[in-house]
Design a protein around this motif. Structure first.
Motif, PDB file in Angstrom:
ATOM      1  N   ALA A 278       0.856  -1.187   0.000  1.00  0.00           N
ATOM      2  CA  ALA A 278       0.000   0.000   0.000  1.00  0.00           C
ATOM      3  C   ALA A 278       0.891   1.234   0.000  1.00  0.00           C
ATOM      4  CB  ALA A 278      -0.917  -0.001   1.215  1.00  0.00           C
ATOM      5  N   TYR A 279       0.700   2.094  -0.992  1.00  0.00           N
ATOM      6  CA  TYR A 279       1.563   3.266  -1.145  1.00  0.00           C
ATOM      7  C   TYR A 279       0.874   4.485  -0.526  1.00  0.00           C
ATOM      8  CZ  TYR A 279       3.903   0.106  -4.311  1.00  0.00           C
ATOM      9  OH  TYR A 279       4.550  -0.991  -4.828  1.00  0.00           O
ATOM     10  N   PHE A 280       1.317   4.808   0.696  1.00  0.00           N
ATOM     11  CA  PHE A 280       0.758   5.953   1.427  1.00  0.00           C
ATOM     12  C   PHE A 280       1.596   7.199   1.133  1.00  0.00           C
ATOM     13  CE2 PHE A 280      -1.170   2.573   3.811  1.00  0.00           C
ATOM     14  CZ  PHE A 280      -2.354   3.106   4.282  1.00  0.00           C
ATOM     15  N   GLN A 281       0.926   8.334   1.028  1.00  0.00           N
ATOM     16  CA  GLN A 281       1.641   9.597   0.879  1.00  0.00           C
ATOM     17  C   GLN A 281       2.432   9.886   2.148  1.00  0.00           C
ATOM     18  OE1 GLN A 281      -1.341  12.480  -0.137  1.00  0.00           O
ATOM     19  NE2 GLN A 281      -1.275  11.986  -2.321  1.00  0.00           N
ATOM     20  N   GLU A 282       3.568  10.528   1.972  1.00  0.00           N
ATOM     21  CA  GLU A 282       4.443  10.803   3.111  1.00  0.00           C
ATOM     22  C   GLU A 282       3.768  11.675   4.166  1.00  0.00           C
ATOM     23  OE1 GLU A 282       7.782  13.412   2.110  1.00  0.00           O
ATOM     24  OE2 GLU A 282       6.909  13.605   0.113  1.00  0.00           O
ATOM     25  N   THR A 283       2.778  12.474   3.774  1.00  0.00           N
ATOM     26  CA  THR A 283       2.057  13.309   4.731  1.00  0.00           C
ATOM     27  C   THR A 283       1.138  12.486   5.628  1.00  0.00           C
ATOM     28  OG1 THR A 283       0.360  13.699   3.045  1.00  0.00           O
ATOM     29  CG2 THR A 283       2.114  15.345   3.257  1.00  0.00           C
ATOM     30  N   LYS A 284       0.910  11.223   5.283  1.00  0.00           N
ATOM     31  CA  LYS A 284       0.009  10.382   6.050  1.00  0.00           C
ATOM     32  C   LYS A 284       0.734   9.310   6.846  1.00  0.00           C
ATOM     33  CE  LYS A 284      -3.450  11.104   2.444  1.00  0.00           C
ATOM     34  NZ  LYS A 284      -4.409  10.492   1.516  1.00  0.00           N
ATOM     35  N   LEU A 285       2.031   9.203   6.662  1.00  0.00           N
ATOM     36  CA  LEU A 285       2.779   8.145   7.340  1.00  0.00           C
ATOM     37  C   LEU A 285       2.817   8.323   8.849  1.00  0.00           C
ATOM     38  CD1 LEU A 285       5.881   7.282   5.145  1.00  0.00           C
ATOM     39  CD2 LEU A 285       3.854   5.915   5.571  1.00  0.00           C
ATOM     40  N   GLN A 286       2.637   9.560   9.320  1.00  0.00           N
ATOM     41  CA  GLN A 286       2.692   9.787  10.765  1.00  0.00           C
ATOM     42  C   GLN A 286       1.555   9.073  11.492  1.00  0.00           C
ATOM     43  OE1 GLN A 286       1.888  13.903  11.703  1.00  0.00           O
ATOM     44  NE2 GLN A 286       0.690  14.172   9.842  1.00  0.00           N
ATOM     45  N   HIS A 287       0.503   8.703  10.757  1.00  0.00           N
ATOM     46  CA  HIS A 287      -0.625   7.997  11.361  1.00  0.00           C
ATOM     47  C   HIS A 287      -0.473   6.487  11.270  1.00  0.00           C
ATOM     48  CE1 HIS A 287      -2.728  11.830  11.573  1.00  0.00           C
ATOM     49  NE2 HIS A 287      -2.479  12.016  10.291  1.00  0.00           N
ATOM     50  N   VAL A 288       0.513   6.001  10.516  1.00  0.00           N
ATOM     51  CA  VAL A 288       0.646   4.567  10.261  1.00  0.00           C
ATOM     52  C   VAL A 288       1.675   3.981  11.220  1.00  0.00           C
ATOM     53  CG1 VAL A 288       1.162   2.807   8.535  1.00  0.00           C
ATOM     54  CG2 VAL A 288       0.082   4.954   7.836  1.00  0.00           C
ATOM     55  N   ARG A 289       1.297   2.913  11.885  1.00  0.00           N
ATOM     56  CA  ARG A 289       2.185   2.216  12.812  1.00  0.00           C
ATOM     57  C   ARG A 289       2.139   0.715  12.535  1.00  0.00           C
ATOM     58  NH1 ARG A 289       3.216   6.710  13.268  1.00  0.00           N
ATOM     59  NH2 ARG A 289       3.414   8.038  15.131  1.00  0.00           N
ATOM     60  N   LYS A 290       3.260   0.062  12.785  1.00  0.00           N
ATOM     61  CA  LYS A 290       3.307  -1.386  12.624  1.00  0.00           C
ATOM     62  C   LYS A 290       2.327  -2.045  13.579  1.00  0.00           C
ATOM     63  CE  LYS A 290       6.519  -5.291  12.691  1.00  0.00           C
ATOM     64  NZ  LYS A 290       7.930  -5.718  12.907  1.00  0.00           N
ATOM     65  N   GLY A 291       1.505  -2.957  13.053  1.00  0.00           N
ATOM     66  CA  GLY A 291       0.502  -3.637  13.847  1.00  0.00           C
ATOM     67  C   GLY A 291      -0.876  -3.026  13.763  1.00  0.00           C
ATOM     68  N   ASP A 292      -1.016  -1.850  13.142  1.00  0.00           N
ATOM     69  CA  ASP A 292      -2.323  -1.205  13.033  1.00  0.00           C
ATOM     70  C   ASP A 292      -3.265  -2.046  12.174  1.00  0.00           C
ATOM     71  OD1 ASP A 292      -1.560   0.895  14.580  1.00  0.00           O
ATOM     72  OD2 ASP A 292      -1.185   2.276  12.923  1.00  0.00           O
ATOM     73  N   PRO A 293      -4.531  -2.197  12.591  1.00  0.00           N
ATOM     74  CA  PRO A 293      -5.513  -2.899  11.755  1.00  0.00           C
ATOM     75  C   PRO A 293      -5.945  -2.020  10.593  1.00  0.00           C
ATOM     76  CG  PRO A 293      -6.567  -2.065  13.725  1.00  0.00           C
ATOM     77  CD  PRO A 293      -5.099  -1.768  13.883  1.00  0.00           C
TER      78      PRO A 293
END
Length: 305
Positions: free
Chosen positions: A195-210
């Motif tokens: 999944a290619y997330f924009q760099e402005t949205k990576l701050q919300h993404v964490r390993k293990g998130d559903p």
């Protein structure tokens, strides 16, 4: 209703419409720029390229394109005549080396019992060294026999895992070369998403998130989980010239587009995906929406980021 009251009502309605429009604009901007979801996701799978370990004519071919196989199934058989002959020659060489070793050891033992009057020390050492050479020849012959046996065994190409054959351009009677791939195997239960997330949205993404995965095929939703975040993408400015100097672009766009970073996502239950009737295939398109941010769930849109 008086004209003054009508005018007030019109102003109130106009202000309400403007407020709603502003709220919608802010909501759309926040959704577009910062909501943790993307529709730019691709289904991936572990692909095993199958290559024969020996060269020869294909005497037997047991699969076709898209055939499903189990681990250990014989995919193709290479003509064994040459390798069987090599194995027989290796066995004969080993037998000869062992016979020579017995002869040299017998000579060394016999000369070691002779007195210095009957034989010199040099001849005794020579016999002992010849026995050691013969022993090394036996070891070399044994290694050659193991190699010949391995080559004969490798005339059968077997499936290394459960999966599906793909991109096979081979027929019985073709000549195959060792190390040259002849088909691919899509490994079962190895499907995941990039999944290619924009760099402005990576701050919300964490390993293990559903996450919620929506496949374009059938538009069905499945549960998944973030298992890793990519830590690098290609940069055109890192290329160098013949003098090892960086080739930096002379132009710079005033509109800076957010880069997309790959995030690895896996299905929670791959069997549930198959049971739904979806035929998973590497390269399929999907949308991925993060579910961990409950407070902002209402801000997550359903269009393209």
């Amino acid at each position: 209703m008086s004209k003054s009251r009508q005018k007030v009502v019109k102003w109130v309605i106009t202000l309400c419409l403007v407020a709603v429009a502003v709220w919608c604009a802010i909501w759309l901007w926040k959704t577009y720029m910062y909501s943790p979801w993307t529709r730019d996701a691709r289904v991936r799978a572990e692909v095993i390229t199958l290559s024969p370990d020996v060269s020869g004519w294909v005497s037997e071919l047991n699969v076709a394109d898209t055939t499903r196989v189990k681990q250990g199934d014989v995919i193709l058989q290479i003509d064994q005549a040459r390798y069987a002959a090599a194995l027989a020659q290796a066995k004969a060489s080993l037998a000869s080396a062992k016979a020579t070793l017995r002869l040299k050891e017998h000579e060394a033992n016999r000369r070691s019992r002779l007195t210095n009057r009957a034989i010199s020390e040099e001849e005794r050492d020579s016999a002992r060294l010849e026995a050691e050479v013969a022993r090394a020849d036996v070891q070399q012959a044994e290694a050659a026999l193991q190699s010949a046996q391995l080559d004969l065994d490798r005339t059968q190409l077997t499936a290394p895992a459960d999966g599906s054959i793909l991109n096979m351009h081979l027929t019985q009677g073709n000549y195959v070369t060792a190390g040259t791939s002849v088909m691919a195997l899509i490994k079962d239960d190895s499907f995941y998403l990039s999944a290619y997330f924009q760099e402005t949205k990576l701050q919300h993404v964490r390993k293990g998130d559903p996450v919620q995965i929506t496949l374009m095929s059938g538009n069905k939703d499945f549960k998944g989980r973030v298992v890793g975040i990519g830590e690098g993408i290609a940069d055109d400015n890192t290329a160098t010239n013949a003098q090892q100097l960086p080739q930096v672009s002379a132009t710079f766009s005033w509109v800076r587009l957010a880069q997309r970073i790959p995030v690895r996502v896996e299905f929670d239950d791959i069997e549930a995906v198959r049971a739904s009737g979806v035929n998973l295939a590497a390269g399929m398109t999907a949308s991925v929406r993060l579910l961990s941010d409950i407070t902002d769930a209402e801000d997550i849109g359903h269009g393209a980021p």
